[in-house]
Design an enzyme around this catalytic site. Structure first.
Site, short mmCIF file in Angstrom:
data_model
loop_
_atom_site.label_atom_id
_atom_site.label_comp_id
_atom_site.label_asym_id
_atom_site.label_seq_id
_atom_site.Cartn_x
_atom_site.Cartn_y
_atom_site.Cartn_z
CD GLU A 45 12.97 1.29 9.97
OE1 GLU A 45 13.42 2.31 10.54
OE2 GLU A 45 13.52 0.19 10.05
N GLY B 196 6.65 5.47 8.15
CA GLY B 196 5.77 6.64 8.15
C GLY B 196 5.86 7.34 9.49
CB SER B 197 3.69 9.90 10.95
OG SER B 197 2.46 9.21 10.90
CB THR B 198 5.85 8.65 15.74
OG1 THR B 198 7.23 8.54 15.37
CG2 THR B 198 5.68 8.09 17.13
CB CYS C 8 12.84 9.45 8.45
SG CYS C 8 13.92 8.36 7.56
N GLY D 177 2.17 4.92 13.10
CA GLY D 177 2.86 3.71 13.59
C GLY D 177 2.24 3.20 14.88
CD GLU E 197 9.41 13.37 11.42
OE1 GLU E 197 8.30 12.83 11.54
OE2 GLU E 197 10.41 12.80 10.96
CE LYS F 73 -1.78 3.05 1.88
NZ LYS F 73 -1.64 4.48 1.44
P1 NAP Z 1 2.09 8.75 7.36
O1 NAP Z 1 1.02 9.71 7.28
O2 NAP Z 1 2.29 7.98 8.62
O3 NAP Z 1 1.87 7.75 6.15
C1 NAP Z 1 2.71 6.67 5.87
C2 NAP Z 1 1.91 5.59 5.19
O4 NAP Z 1 0.92 5.10 6.09
C3 NAP Z 1 1.16 6.08 3.97
O5 NAP Z 1 1.11 5.03 3.02
C4 NAP Z 1 -0.21 6.35 4.54
O6 NAP Z 1 -1.22 6.31 3.59
C5 NAP Z 1 -0.35 5.20 5.50
N1 NAP Z 1 -1.36 5.39 6.53
C6 NAP Z 1 -1.91 6.56 6.98
N2 NAP Z 1 -2.84 6.29 7.93
C7 NAP Z 1 -2.86 4.95 8.08
C8 NAP Z 1 -3.60 4.06 8.92
N3 NAP Z 1 -4.50 4.51 9.80
N4 NAP Z 1 -3.39 2.73 8.82
C9 NAP Z 1 -2.47 2.26 7.96
N5 NAP Z 1 -1.76 3.04 7.12
C10 NAP Z 1 -1.94 4.36 7.19
O7 NAP Z 1 3.51 9.38 7.06
P2 NAP Z 1 3.86 10.31 5.84
O8 NAP Z 1 3.35 11.65 6.17
O9 NAP Z 1 3.51 9.67 4.57
O10 NAP Z 1 5.45 10.27 5.91
C11 NAP Z 1 6.17 11.11 6.70
C12 NAP Z 1 6.58 10.41 7.97
O11 NAP Z 1 7.30 9.23 7.68
C13 NAP Z 1 7.52 11.23 8.79
O12 NAP Z 1 7.14 11.15 10.13
C14 NAP Z 1 8.87 10.56 8.59
O13 NAP Z 1 9.79 10.72 9.61
C15 NAP Z 1 8.47 9.15 8.44
N6 NAP Z 1 9.50 8.42 7.71
C16 NAP Z 1 10.27 7.55 8.41
C17 NAP Z 1 11.27 6.86 7.78
C18 NAP Z 1 12.12 5.89 8.54
O14 NAP Z 1 12.71 5.03 7.91
N7 NAP Z 1 12.20 5.96 9.84
C19 NAP Z 1 11.49 7.04 6.41
C20 NAP Z 1 10.68 7.93 5.72
C21 NAP Z 1 9.67 8.62 6.40
P3 NAP Z 1 -1.70 7.64 2.83
O15 NAP Z 1 -0.49 8.43 2.55
O16 NAP Z 1 -2.30 7.05 1.64
O17 NAP Z 1 -2.65 8.29 3.73
#
Ligand code: NAP
Length: 497
Positions: free
Chosen positions: A270, A248-250, A304, A253, A401, A195
């Protein structure tokens, strides 16, 4: 794409790719979402709609999970030798190499990042990662253990694929994060439902074409695009899924921990970071300044491991801030397709508003804000590289963040406080230390609670280098042996002789 004349530099391959529909990949076939819903794909550099992707829902996820389960248990995949899996992964890499230009352009159109980055970082790194994971297929092994009981035994461990895995990826490095999960999952023998982030699904869907063309059997890789709260949540909750690998975001997560409870599925998380860059008084300032600027401004700060907090010995503070400001002023903001662009827009209007709100909040709170005045006017979700200092350590810009090109800097009087300052965060993803005193650097590196610490270097990543976070930056590690193990279960077999 609706109006191809907008982007005269696109290659023929990319034009052709954008003129075909983007569909879900379920059980080896391309299909629309069950309810026919779609999501517009917007180029963040000019706010133009460039494509539409299916808005997959619960029913699509369910079909994809069933297909992955069948492929895992009874399909040709289950009977393949590790060497056959290795050849398939290598073949996907070859096919991606043949379509590099198209994938780089799609990534830039979709995410906004400079084409130089997509072309020289995202796509080549994805190709090498696929080849790296191809090599692992034949190298997954267990051990023998001594049995401390009367009699003779052989006790051994086997590493078996964990099963059907759900891969959920973010939008900042769309192709790279897809491959960094898909590679080890397939190498370990798992089957997959992917996804991707709703904002940046184009390269994942086109990668699906290469996966089929390479000869990966139907159902082994399924791709369901859609909203996280709908498709992502359905995947995370599904009892037919054995593991979720999430980046993705904490906040999201944490929600997955609840979603995984039903069948106690495995979770690799992650998550976010608020990583410190630390500059000692004896550092090579020229290198440290360039490193600190790059750490926060690369990919528009949407990394990240971005070095979003800066701690500098007080005697050099003004010089370092001046150096980073002039590095910031040199970024050329613009449409990522222009090869002269060195900083693209943020991924979405939502992200732009979020980042601007942090900057405005800090300014309103009396902080000193230095923004380089280089954002192009008109359409596009641009935010200028920004440095904030003279700010309360409890302020949101210091603690949360931001995920944009925003650096928060502080002068440090007592070097003994550095470890405490670095660790004063809910996150623990990475840190970087700049000094000529390597002993001091190692001592500090040991005290910092973070998954990666770099010394006199920006972030270095690769499929063989373990990556992940302490504290609220995540659970588990990706990459290398640790990464592949996270897609396996360990079985112990004991035989009495
Ligand atoms: P996000 O909002 O958490 O989204 C990440 C993924 O999760 C997307 O595919 C999103 O789908 C999906 N998602 C959202 N709500 C969900 C739910 N309730 N259940 C299951 N999946 C769900 O994060 P983002 O804004 O895309 O990315 C930025 C964040 O990622 C930052 O916090 C960054 O630090 C973190 N990040 C961490 C790493 C690492 O390796 N540690 C690497 C890159 C990014 P949709 O986008 O389709 O809503």
């Amino acid at each position: 794409m609706r109006d191809q004349t907008m982007y005269p530099t696109l290659t023929e391959q990319t034009r052709e790719s954008l003129s075909r529909p983007f569909q879900l990949l379920i059980d080896g076939a391309w299909t629309d979402a069950a309810d026919g819903e779609t999501i517009d794909v917007v180029n963040p550099a000019d706010e133009q709609v460039i494509a539409a992707i299916p808005a997959g829902g619960r029913e699509d996820i369910d079909r994809a999970v069933r297909a992955a389960r069948q492929a895992f248990e009874t399909g040709p995949w289950a009977r393949m030798t590790p060497g056959e899996r290795a050849r398939l992964l290598w073949r996907i890499a070859d096919l991606l190499e043949a379509r590099q230009a198209e994938f780089a352009e799609l990534e830039t159109l979709d995410n906004g990042k400079p084409i130089t980055m997509s072309k020289w970082v995202d796509v080549p790194a994805s190709i090498s990662a696929l080849r790296y994971w191809s090599g692992w297929c034949t190298k997954i092994s267990g051990e023998t253990r001594a049995v401390d009981m009367p009699g003779e035994y052989i006790a051994m461990t086997l590493r078996e694929p964990v099963g059907v895995v759900g891969l959920i990826t973010p939008w900042n490095f769309p192709l790279m994060s897809t491959v960094s999960k898909l590679g080890p999952a397939l190498a370990a023998g798992c089957t997959v439902v992917l996804k991707p982030a709703e904002q940046t699904s184009l390269t994942a869907l086109r990668l699906g074409e290469l996966i089929l063309e390479a000869g990966v059997p139907a159902g082994v890789v399924n791709i369901v695009t859609g909203l996280g709260a709908v498709a992502g949540a359905a995947l995370a909750e599904h009892d037919g899924v054995d593991k979720i690998s999430f980046t993705g975001s904490t906040a999201v997560g944490k929600s997955l921990i609840g979603a995984a409870r039903g069948n106690l599925k495995r979770l690799t998380l992650e998550l976010g970071g608020k990583s410190p860059t630390i500059i000692f008084p004896d550092a090579d300032l020229e290198k440290a300044i360039a490193g600190a600027a790059n750490a926060i401004f690369r990919n528009s700060g949407q990394i990240c491991v971005a070095g979003s907090r800066l701690y500098v010995a007080r005697q050099h503070f003004d010089q370092v801030i001046e150096g980073i400001s002039s590095a910031a002023a040199q970024f050329r903001l613009g449409n990522g397709l222009d090869p002269a662009t060195t900083m693209g827009p943020l991924v979405s209007d939502k992200q732009q508003q979020r980042v601007r709100a942090y900057i405005d909040g800090a300014r309103a709170g009396g902080a000193s804000v230095i923004a380089s005045e280089s954002a192009p006017g008109g359409a596009g979700y641009f935010v200028e590289p920004t440095i904030i200092h003279a700010v309360e350590q409890r302020a949101p810009v210091v603690r949360e963040e931001i995920f944009g090109p925003v650096l928060v800097a502080a002068a440090v009087d007592d070097l003994d406080e550095l470890a405490a300052l670095a660790n004063d965060s809910i996150y623990g993803l990475s840190a970087s230390i700049w000094t000529r005193d390597i002993s001091a650097a190692y001592k500090l590196a040991r005290k910092i609670r973070a998954g990666t610490v770099t010394i006199n270097s920006g972030s270095i990543a690769g499929p063989n280098i373990p990556f992940g976070g302490f504290k609220q930056s995540g659970w588990g590690r990706e990459n290398g042996a640790e990464g592949i193990e996270s897609f396996t279960e360990l079985k112990t077999v004991i035989t009495a002789l």
